[in-house]
Design a protein around this motif. Structure first.
Motif, PDB file in Angstrom:
ATOM      1  N   ALA A 135      -7.742 -37.272 -41.849  1.00 28.61           N
ATOM      2  CA  ALA A 135      -7.680 -38.444 -42.719  1.00 28.61           C
ATOM      3  C   ALA A 135      -6.762 -39.511 -42.133  1.00 28.61           C
ATOM      4  O   ALA A 135      -7.069 -40.710 -42.170  1.00 28.61           O
ATOM      5  N   ALA A 136      -5.636 -39.094 -41.567  1.00 35.47           N
ATOM      6  CA  ALA A 136      -4.676 -40.043 -41.000  1.00 35.47           C
ATOM      7  C   ALA A 136      -5.183 -40.659 -39.705  1.00 35.47           C
ATOM      8  O   ALA A 136      -4.737 -41.749 -39.325  1.00 35.47           O
ATOM      9  N   SER A 137      -6.113 -40.005 -39.034  1.00 36.64           N
ATOM     10  CA  SER A 137      -6.598 -40.494 -37.745  1.00 36.64           C
ATOM     11  C   SER A 137      -7.526 -41.696 -37.878  1.00 36.64           C
ATOM     12  O   SER A 137      -7.701 -42.457 -36.923  1.00 36.64           O
ATOM     13  N   GLY A 138      -8.147 -41.848 -39.063  1.00 39.17           N
ATOM     14  CA  GLY A 138      -9.087 -42.938 -39.258  1.00 39.17           C
ATOM     15  C   GLY A 138     -10.435 -42.700 -38.603  1.00 39.17           C
ATOM     16  O   GLY A 138     -11.297 -43.582 -38.598  1.00 39.17           O
ATOM     17  N   GLN A 139     -10.657 -41.505 -38.083  1.00 40.46           N
ATOM     18  CA  GLN A 139     -11.925 -41.171 -37.443  1.00 40.46           C
ATOM     19  C   GLN A 139     -12.873 -40.516 -38.445  1.00 40.46           C
ATOM     20  O   GLN A 139     -12.462 -40.135 -39.546  1.00 40.46           O
ATOM     21  N   PRO A 140     -14.135 -40.379 -38.085  1.00 36.44           N
ATOM     22  CA  PRO A 140     -15.113 -39.781 -39.004  1.00 36.44           C
ATOM     23  C   PRO A 140     -14.666 -38.398 -39.482  1.00 36.44           C
ATOM     24  O   PRO A 140     -14.048 -37.645 -38.721  1.00 36.44           O
ATOM     25  N   PRO A 141     -14.953 -38.055 -40.741  1.00 33.23           N
ATOM     26  CA  PRO A 141     -14.550 -36.749 -41.291  1.00 33.23           C
ATOM     27  C   PRO A 141     -15.128 -35.601 -40.469  1.00 33.23           C
ATOM     28  O   PRO A 141     -16.248 -35.657 -39.973  1.00 33.23           O
ATOM     29  N   ILE A 142     -14.340 -34.552 -40.334  1.00 32.67           N
ATOM     30  CA  ILE A 142     -14.780 -33.348 -39.641  1.00 32.67           C
ATOM     31  C   ILE A 142     -13.986 -32.175 -40.191  1.00 32.67           C
ATOM     32  O   ILE A 142     -12.805 -32.299 -40.509  1.00 32.67           O
ATOM     33  N   ARG A 143     -14.649 -31.032 -40.339  1.00 32.40           N
ATOM     34  CA  ARG A 143     -13.961 -29.833 -40.819  1.00 32.40           C
ATOM     35  C   ARG A 143     -13.358 -29.068 -39.645  1.00 32.40           C
ATOM     36  O   ARG A 143     -13.783 -29.226 -38.501  1.00 32.40           O
ATOM     37  N   LEU A 144     -12.373 -28.243 -39.947  1.00 32.30           N
ATOM     38  CA  LEU A 144     -11.769 -27.421 -38.904  1.00 32.30           C
ATOM     39  C   LEU A 144     -12.821 -26.547 -38.231  1.00 32.30           C
ATOM     40  O   LEU A 144     -12.836 -26.413 -37.004  1.00 32.30           O
ATOM     41  N   HIS A 145     -13.717 -25.966 -39.010  1.00 41.25           N
ATOM     42  CA  HIS A 145     -14.737 -25.089 -38.431  1.00 41.25           C
ATOM     43  C   HIS A 145     -15.686 -25.853 -37.517  1.00 41.25           C
ATOM     44  O   HIS A 145     -16.268 -25.270 -36.590  1.00 41.25           O
ATOM     45  N   ASP A 146     -15.838 -27.150 -37.759  1.00 41.33           N
ATOM     46  CA  ASP A 146     -16.713 -27.944 -36.902  1.00 41.33           C
ATOM     47  C   ASP A 146     -16.187 -28.031 -35.476  1.00 41.33           C
ATOM     48  O   ASP A 146     -16.955 -28.234 -34.536  1.00 41.33           O
ATOM     49  N   LEU A 147     -14.860 -27.890 -35.295  1.00 39.75           N
ATOM     50  CA  LEU A 147     -14.309 -27.890 -33.947  1.00 39.75           C
ATOM     51  C   LEU A 147     -14.875 -26.732 -33.140  1.00 39.75           C
ATOM     52  O   LEU A 147     -15.080 -26.839 -31.925  1.00 39.75           O
ATOM     53  N   ARG A 148     -15.118 -25.617 -33.803  1.00 36.90           N
ATOM     54  CA  ARG A 148     -15.692 -24.454 -33.125  1.00 36.90           C
ATOM     55  C   ARG A 148     -17.085 -24.775 -32.594  1.00 36.90           C
ATOM     56  O   ARG A 148     -17.413 -24.462 -31.443  1.00 36.90           O
ATOM     57  N   HIS A 149     -17.903 -25.409 -33.437  1.00 40.22           N
ATOM     58  CA  HIS A 149     -19.236 -25.803 -32.989  1.00 40.22           C
ATOM     59  C   HIS A 149     -19.144 -26.845 -31.878  1.00 40.22           C
ATOM     60  O   HIS A 149     -19.941 -26.847 -30.931  1.00 40.22           O
ATOM     61  N   GLY A 150     -18.164 -27.722 -32.011  1.00 41.86           N
ATOM     62  CA  GLY A 150     -17.962 -28.729 -30.981  1.00 41.86           C
ATOM     63  C   GLY A 150     -17.588 -28.119 -29.644  1.00 41.86           C
ATOM     64  O   GLY A 150     -18.024 -28.587 -28.587  1.00 41.86           O
ATOM     65  N   ALA A 151     -16.774 -27.050 -29.673  1.00 39.19           N
ATOM     66  CA  ALA A 151     -16.389 -26.379 -28.434  1.00 39.19           C
ATOM     67  C   ALA A 151     -17.618 -25.824 -27.721  1.00 39.19           C
ATOM     68  O   ALA A 151     -17.737 -25.904 -26.489  1.00 39.19           O
ATOM     69  N   ALA A 152     -18.540 -25.280 -28.495  1.00 39.29           N
ATOM     70  CA  ALA A 152     -19.779 -24.769 -27.912  1.00 39.29           C
ATOM     71  C   ALA A 152     -20.588 -25.900 -27.294  1.00 39.29           C
ATOM     72  O   ALA A 152     -21.117 -25.781 -26.182  1.00 39.29           O
ATOM     73  N   THR A 153     -20.680 -27.007 -28.015  1.00 40.10           N
ATOM     74  CA  THR A 153     -21.452 -28.146 -27.540  1.00 40.10           C
ATOM     75  C   THR A 153     -20.876 -28.718 -26.252  1.00 40.10           C
ATOM     76  O   THR A 153     -21.598 -29.029 -25.309  1.00 40.10           O
ATOM     77  N   LEU A 154     -19.544 -28.841 -26.199  1.00 44.50           N
ATOM     78  CA  LEU A 154     -18.893 -29.376 -25.007  1.00 44.50           C
ATOM     79  C   LEU A 154     -19.129 -28.472 -23.803  1.00 44.50           C
ATOM     80  O   LEU A 154     -19.385 -28.938 -22.693  1.00 44.50           O
ATOM     81  N   ALA A 155     -19.037 -27.165 -24.026  1.00 44.00           N
ATOM     82  CA  ALA A 155     -19.268 -26.224 -22.926  1.00 44.00           C
ATOM     83  C   ALA A 155     -20.711 -26.295 -22.443  1.00 44.00           C
ATOM     84  O   ALA A 155     -20.986 -26.288 -21.233  1.00 44.00           O
ATOM     85  N   LEU A 156     -21.643 -26.390 -23.378  1.00 47.95           N
ATOM     86  CA  LEU A 156     -23.050 -26.461 -23.004  1.00 47.95           C
ATOM     87  C   LEU A 156     -23.374 -27.789 -22.329  1.00 47.95           C
ATOM     88  O   LEU A 156     -24.198 -27.848 -21.415  1.00 47.95           O
ATOM     89  N   ALA A 157     -22.704 -28.853 -22.760  1.00 42.81           N
ATOM     90  CA  ALA A 157     -22.903 -30.147 -22.119  1.00 42.81           C
ATOM     91  C   ALA A 157     -22.427 -30.112 -20.673  1.00 42.81           C
ATOM     92  O   ALA A 157     -22.921 -30.848 -19.823  1.00 42.81           O
ATOM     93  N   ALA A 158     -21.443 -29.243 -20.403  1.00 42.53           N
ATOM     94  CA  ALA A 158     -20.950 -29.061 -19.036  1.00 42.53           C
ATOM     95  C   ALA A 158     -21.825 -28.086 -18.253  1.00 42.53           C
ATOM     96  O   ALA A 158     -21.472 -27.688 -17.142  1.00 42.53           O
TER      97      ALA A 158
END
Length: 206
Positions: free
Chosen positions: A137-160
């Protein structure tokens, strides 16, 4: 389910780098640790010299209490390689924890956990969720849940272009189908991981 682009994630992580739980957010964002796995991580599970950690337990909410037990599945018991920057972040986190311990004196609870309260007690999983929500909320960026970081980690690895089986092992997925579903869900991300300095890592670390 939401995921940040590489640049959004880099900006977000830079903005919260001084948060006392930054090491936890980094592990979630780049190595895909679950909330309960972060809460259950002990220093005996972390080998900074070897640049790896072992997910051996988790702390979860059950019947109104926090209980400690094995990971979500047999595949959840896993080793996770760490990049050099994450080793540095964890090293600094341990140093700060030692400083807190010295300041607290006899009030310090030697729990052995990596992520603790100001007096050394292990964190409740819901505390991690609440603190992360405030940071977003303080970052001013789009909302994201903590668990979404896990999915994001998978996406970043696959993008690599990391092999699907390697990503499955990193996340502790019981079935490779879960990892494949993650890839299909985020095909809209086309930038490569190595284009963002804060996320740059050796593929062998994954």
């Amino acid at each position: 389910m939401a995921v940040r682009t590489e640049q959004q994630l880099a900006t977000f992580l830079t903005g919260i780098a001084q948060d006392r739980l930054y090491a936890a957010w980094r592990l979630a964002a780049l190595r895909g640790l679950r909330r309960g796995e972060l809460a259950g991580l002990r220093w005996t599970d972390v080998d900074l010299q070897a640049a790896e950690l072992t997910v051996a337990q988790q702390r979860v909410h059950a019947d109104g209490q926090v209980v400690t037990g094995p990971p979500k599945s047999a595949a959840g018991c896993r080793g996770v390689a760490l990049d050099a920057e994450t080793v540095r972040v964890l090293t600094r986190h341990r140093e700060r924890q030692e400083e807190l311990s010295a300041t607290a004196g006899t009030r310090w609870r030697e729990s052995g956990y990596v992520f603790t309260t100001a007096d050394g007690a292990p964190l409740r999983p819901d505390y991690l969720t609440g603190r992360f929500r405030l940071l977003v909320a303080a970052s001013g960026q789009p909302p994201i849940r903590l668990h979404d970081l896990r999915h994001g980690a998978a996406t970043l690895a696959l993008a690599a272009r990391t092999d699907l089986k390697v990503v499955q092992a990193m996340l502790g997925h019981a079935s490779i189908a879960l990892t494949a579903d993650t890839r299909l869900s985020f095909q809209i991300l086309t930038a490569t991981l190595c284009d963002v300095p804060i996320l740059r890592m050796r593929l062998g670390d994954l």
